[in-house]
Design a protein around this motif. Structure first.
Motif: not given
Length: 228
Positions: A87-88, A91-93
């Protein structure tokens, strides 16, 4: 330790493999020396008698029954961390920063990515993961040899490469690395279960490494073609 390694890499520009190998050897000698000095042996034992061991065992080494099968809690931690890391990364900056820094650090800096901070954070994350795995092993066995894990540093690299992570950085996935570790573990345990000679294990390890590197090159070419 992770912060120190990451800081050295960003400040000196030396390859991370050289720096981590050097600090690993230093820590290996420090670990053996201090353990032998404090205990008289190379074994740290008696963890089960330490205060709070029951709580630690519940978190790191408990067992549970799922669909009629007994499963260690470490398996659930493995699945949780794999899902969290995926997920990191996707899905993250921060995940974008990781891929950008690994692919081309100079280009990443030019577009505003904090490459140094990202690199140090990744080293600290790796150190934390190593602490977690070591704690899980120590709590489960209630004792641990000071030289446990020595000689296996190449195996961890092989697991990631088998999972499709590029040695040059910039491409890979947490799921792929987890599957690479699973494939390696199944091979390591499967050889004795099949009643094959365990001496052949390193042959299969080398073969997996060669196949993984060849697959790695194909993945890199595919990734570079996709970017174009």
């Amino acid at each position: 330790m992770g912060f120190f390694n990451g800081w050295l890499v960003t400040r000196t520009g030396l390859p991370s493999f050289i720096i981590t190998l050097g600090t690993f050897l230093m820590l290996q000698g420090l670990n053996l020396g201090l353990t032998k000095f404090l205990t008289g042996t190379v074994t740290a034992s008696g963890l089960a008698a330490a205060p709070g061991y029951g709580s630690a065992e519940w978190v790191f080494a408990s067992r549970m029954t799922i669909f009629g099968a007994e499963v260690r809690v470490a398996v659930l931690w493995w699945l949780l961390f794999t899902a969290l890391a995926s997920w990191v990364l996707l899905r993250t900056r921060f995940g974008n920063w990781v891929f950008a820094t690994g692919g081309d650090e100079v280009a990443a800096r030019n577009v505003g990515v904090p490459a140094r901070r990202t690199t140090i954070t990744l080293f600290m994350t790796t150190a934390t993961a190593a602490w977690f795995v070591g704690t899980t092993l120590a709590v489960r066995l209630t004792s641990v040899q000071a030289n446990t894990g020595t000689g296996q540093e190449l195996i961890y690299i092989v697991a990631a490469v088998i999972g499709g992570c590029l040695l040059t950085g910039g491409f890979g996935s947490a799921i792929g690395a987890s599957l690479g570790a699973l494939i390696f573990g199944m091979t390591q345990l499967g050889i004795p279960y099949l009643r094959w000679n365990a001496d052949w294990f390193y042959f299969f390890l080398g073969a997996m490494l060669l196949l993984a590197v060849l697959a790695n090159r194909l993945v890199r070419r595919y990734a570079e073609a996709a970017r174009r």
